[in-house]
Write a protein that holds these residues in place. Structure first.
Motif: not given
Length: 109
Positions: A34-39, A107-108
């Motif tokens: 339900k969520g993503i963080q890309i660094t 991914y969350f």
């Protein structure tokens, strides 16, 4: 993303070819995410979220520089189908000179 749990981690090496998240080490957006963080880790990239191939020129997408963190989730974009946006996301190394960029992806749920 308070209360969210990391359900998967992946990485992606982005080169001078427009690439999608299906080409990451996870093979795409995991079911239940339900969520993503890309660094951005090693070189700038251009990103498009409209399903169009990213390109190295100014119309090729938004620039994400080394150290930038891009977050997209169903909480900050509640009226959008954020998952379809991620499935359409395209990335390309900004330099266009054959160099590569590394993306770290969480991914969350």
């Amino acid at each position: 993303m308070a209360g969210a749990n990391v359900i998967d981690y992946g990485y992606m090496v982005v080169d001078s070819t427009s690439m999608s998240l299906s080409q990451s080490s996870t093979g795409g957006v995991p079911t239940g995410a339900k969520g993503i963080q890309i660094t951005v880790e090693s070189a700038a990239v251009r990103m498009r979220l409209d399903g169009t191939a990213a390109a190295t020129g100014i119309q090729g997408g938004d620039v994400l520089n080394v150290g930038d963190i891009f977050v997209l989730d169903s909480w900050t974009v509640p009226k959008q189908n954020w998952r379809s946006v991620l499935l359409g996301a395209r990335f390309i190394a900004k330099a266009g000179d054959g160099s590569t960029a590394n993306l770290s992806i969480h991914y969350f749920d």
